[in-house]
Design an enzyme around this catalytic site. Structure first.
Site, short mmCIF file in Angstrom:
data_model
loop_
_atom_site.label_atom_id
_atom_site.label_comp_id
_atom_site.label_asym_id
_atom_site.label_seq_id
_atom_site.Cartn_x
_atom_site.Cartn_y
_atom_site.Cartn_z
N GLY A 1 6.88 5.95 7.77
CA GLY A 1 6.04 7.15 7.71
C GLY A 1 6.24 7.99 8.96
N GLY B 1 2.64 5.88 12.68
CA GLY B 1 3.38 4.68 13.08
C GLY B 1 2.90 4.15 14.43
CD GLU C 1 13.50 1.96 9.55
OE1 GLU C 1 14.01 3.07 9.83
OE2 GLU C 1 14.02 0.88 9.86
CE LYS D 1 -2.07 3.51 2.29
NZ LYS D 1 -1.82 4.40 1.17
CD GLU E 1 9.99 14.11 10.35
OE1 GLU E 1 8.85 13.67 10.57
OE2 GLU E 1 10.88 13.47 9.76
CB CYS F 1 13.33 10.05 7.28
SG CYS F 1 14.27 8.91 6.28
CD GLN G 1 5.15 17.69 3.41
OE1 GLN G 1 4.56 17.31 4.42
NE2 GLN G 1 6.41 18.06 3.45
P1 NAP Z 1 2.41 9.23 6.83
O1 NAP Z 1 1.38 10.27 6.68
O2 NAP Z 1 2.61 8.62 8.18
O3 NAP Z 1 2.01 8.09 5.76
C1 NAP Z 1 2.83 6.97 5.55
C2 NAP Z 1 1.99 5.86 4.94
O4 NAP Z 1 1.03 5.43 5.89
C3 NAP Z 1 1.19 6.29 3.70
O5 NAP Z 1 1.12 5.22 2.79
C4 NAP Z 1 -0.19 6.57 4.30
O6 NAP Z 1 -1.24 6.48 3.37
C5 NAP Z 1 -0.27 5.45 5.32
N1 NAP Z 1 -1.25 5.63 6.38
C6 NAP Z 1 -1.85 6.78 6.79
N2 NAP Z 1 -2.71 6.51 7.80
C7 NAP Z 1 -2.66 5.17 8.02
C8 NAP Z 1 -3.32 4.29 8.92
N3 NAP Z 1 -4.21 4.72 9.80
N4 NAP Z 1 -3.02 2.96 8.88
C9 NAP Z 1 -2.10 2.50 8.00
N5 NAP Z 1 -1.45 3.30 7.11
C10 NAP Z 1 -1.72 4.62 7.12
O7 NAP Z 1 3.83 9.73 6.35
P2 NAP Z 1 4.20 10.52 5.02
O8 NAP Z 1 3.71 11.92 5.15
O9 NAP Z 1 3.81 9.71 3.83
O10 NAP Z 1 5.80 10.50 5.08
C11 NAP Z 1 6.55 11.41 5.82
C12 NAP Z 1 7.06 10.78 7.10
O11 NAP Z 1 7.76 9.58 6.80
C13 NAP Z 1 8.06 11.68 7.82
O12 NAP Z 1 7.80 11.66 9.20
C14 NAP Z 1 9.39 11.01 7.53
O13 NAP Z 1 10.39 11.27 8.48
C15 NAP Z 1 8.99 9.58 7.51
N6 NAP Z 1 9.99 8.78 6.80
C16 NAP Z 1 10.80 7.94 7.53
C17 NAP Z 1 11.78 7.19 6.90
C18 NAP Z 1 12.65 6.25 7.67
O14 NAP Z 1 13.20 5.34 7.07
N7 NAP Z 1 12.85 6.44 8.98
C19 NAP Z 1 11.93 7.30 5.52
C20 NAP Z 1 11.11 8.17 4.81
C21 NAP Z 1 10.13 8.90 5.46
P3 NAP Z 1 -1.79 7.80 2.61
O15 NAP Z 1 -0.67 8.28 1.77
O16 NAP Z 1 -2.93 7.27 1.84
O17 NAP Z 1 -2.18 8.77 3.69
#
Ligand code: NAP
Length: 495
Positions: A227, A232, A249, A174, A382, A283, A330
């Site tokens: 995410g 998370g 992550e 997904k 962040e 990230c 964003q």
């Molecule tokens: P996000 O909003 O947490 O979304 C991540 C993923 O989770 C997306 O596919 C999202 O779907 C899905 N999601 C949302 N709500 C969910 C739920 N209730 N249950 C299951 N899945 C759900 O994060 P993002 O805005 O895409 O990414 C930015 C974040 O990722 C930042 O905090 C960044 O630091 C972190 N990140 C961490 C790493 C690492 O390796 N540590 C790497 C890259 C990014 P939708 O898109 O449909 O909402």
């Protein structure tokens, strides 16, 4: 360039008739990039059922054979790299060199994991009894759910898919809604590479519907999530109810420490790339610059002078330094932090949305620098955008206290010519990654990737340890004594 995609379940692309769809848009131009099925809980059930059906045969496939398929995927991805890199830029907004880099990272990791098909090492271990042989073997977990963010729209899905597949699991992906086309094109390459039906499935759609259904699905044994922290945490709690392994992550608030003996021109290049590469949406982005007071003013002057010549604009133009942020959401979130920063800190550079001409069609922000104190919200939370918090310190000890004084612990860096200080920093910095004389970004796939504190829950992706997330270890005892031997009871005294 808009294209329509279906769901990919059991080896078939299908768009169920009459179903709601959603679109992705180019953050630089507002043009539509792709149209996708808004998946439902029922789609998730069909996808996990297909993955469960495909699992026994895939699990039986010898790992080197699985590796051959991965190598074919990598080969096809290399051919598709120019087009796929361009798509990353068009759907997510990072500049074209980084779009191509995203795809290269995918290729590197798939190839690396293909090689793992000829390793997947276990251990041999001595027994305490005679005529007994002990070893461990790695076994797959079953159906794996991979949930990915938008900032590395090909690399992060591939980090998860390739590691899960080489170890014999089947997968439902997904992807982030905002970069669904990149994910669909990646899945297409796996299909073309010869993956049997059901081994990899794609369900596009919202996190609250598709994500939740996947995390709670009874076929899914492991959830691999990348995410934000709040999502998370929610995924972790939901997964725990089903006693699933949940690998997280999450975010970062990554510091560069700049000591008074640093090579300033080198650090300048590094800070610019670390803070404003991918418009700060990594990230591992450098979001805090902790500067020794002796070089504080001189370095900030150099940095702001360079930003005057740092081109923000069309991410497809190779001369552009920074493209747009990835979406209207964003943009809104980063601008809110910029307004907060103007209240609690001193704005040193930028702090605004760029307007006029082509800027009006996209989500372009000026690179922004705040001078602030450790503890302000912009220095602790962040932001995930092109905003750098600069903090003045008087010593190495104070720099490390500030660097470690946040809830995150992903990446970190120190610029110094003092070899002793460099080694102390490796020891002292609370982070999963430390760079010496390089910015906080720049991971290579053959090293483990992940962080401490709120950045995750202890696992690592990439490197050879990537397979740990996706395997169970079985201990095997082979007794060739032809009699019952009892461990701990039939103990012998060494003579
Ligand atoms: P996000 O909003 O947490 O979304 C991540 C993923 O989770 C997306 O596919 C999202 O779907 C899905 N999601 C949302 N709500 C969910 C739920 N209730 N249950 C299951 N899945 C759900 O994060 P993002 O805005 O895409 O990414 C930015 C974040 O990722 C930042 O905090 C960044 O630091 C972190 N990140 C961490 C790493 C690492 O390796 N540590 C790497 C890259 C990014 P939708 O898109 O449909 O909402």
């Amino acid at each position: 360039m808009e294209a329509e995609y279906g769901l990919f379940i059991d080896g078939q692309w299908a768009s169920p008739p009459g179903r709601a769809r959603f679109e992705t848009t180019n953050p630089a131009t507002g043009e539509r990039v792709g149209s996708f099925v808004a998946g439902t809980a029922d789609d998730v059930r069909r996808a996990t059922a297909a993955a469960a059906r495909a699992y026994p045969a895939w699990r039986e496939t010898p790992p080197p054979k699985r590796g051959e398929i991965l190598l074919e995927v990598a080969r096809r991805m290399r051919t598709a790299k120019p087009e796929l890199g361009r798509l990353v830029t068009q759907e997510m907004g990072k500049v074209i060199s980084e779009g191509l880099g995203d795809v290269q990272e995918s290729i590197d990791f798939i190839e690396y994991m293909a090689g793992e098909g000829r390793r997947l090492f276990g251990e041999t271990v001595p027994s305490e009894l005679r005529s007994k042989f002990c070893l461990t073997v790695r076994q797959p977990k079953g159906v794996v759910a991979c949930i990915t963010p938008w900032n590395f729209p090909t690399a992060i899905p591939n980090w998860k898919i390739a590691a899960a597949l080489i170890t014999g699991n089947t997968v439902v992906l997904k992807p982030a809604s905002a970069t669904s086309r990149c994910a669909a094109e990646v899945v297409r390459l796996y299909e073309q590479g010869g993956l049997p039906p059901g081994v990899l499935n794609l369900v596009t759609g919202s996190g609250s519907v598709v994500g939740n259904a996947l995390v709670e699905d009874s076929h899914v044994r492991t959830v691999s999530f990348t995410g934000g922290v709040e999502t998370g945490r929610d995924v972790y709690v939901r997964g725990a109810r089903g006693l699933k392994m949940v690998h997280l992550e999450l975010g970062g608030k990554n510091p560069v420490i700049l000591m008074d003996d640093a090579d300033l021109p080198l650090a300048l290049d590094g800070v610019l790339f670390g803070a404003f590469g991918t418009a700060g949406q990594r990230c591992t982005a450098t979001s805090r610059l902790i500067v020794h007071e002796k070089v504080y003013e001189s370095f900030l002057n150099l940095l702001t002078a360079r930003l005057d010549r740092f081109p923000v604009g069309d991410p497809l133009d190779p001369k552009t330094g920074m493209g747009p942020v990835a979406s209207a959401d964003q943009e809104r979130k980063v601008l809110e932090y910029i307004e907060l920063g103007k209240k609690e800190a001193k704005l040193r550079y930028g702090g605004e949305k760029l307007r006029g001409g082509a800027y009006d069609r996209g989500h372009f922000l000026r690179p922004t620098i705040f001078e602030t104190k450790h503890g302000s919200r912009i220095s602790m939370e962040e932001i995930f955008g092109p905003v750098l918090s600069v903090i003045r310190v008087g010593s190495y000890e104070e720099a490390v206290r500030v660097a470690n004084g946040v809830d995150y612990g992903l990446s970190s860096s120190i610029y110094t010519r003092d070899v002793n200080l460099a080694f102390r920093a490796i020891q002292d910095l609370e982070a999963g990654i430390t760079y010496i004389n390089a910015p906080t970004i720049g991971a290579e796939v053959q090293l483990p990737f992940g962080g401490v504190k709120n950045t995750g829950n202890g696992g690592r992706e990439a490197g050879s340890v990537a397979i740990e997330e996706f395997t169970e270890i079985k201990s095997v005892f082979v007794d060739f004594s032809s009699r019952l031997q009892k461990a701990q009871i039939d103990s012998e005294t060494a003579s």
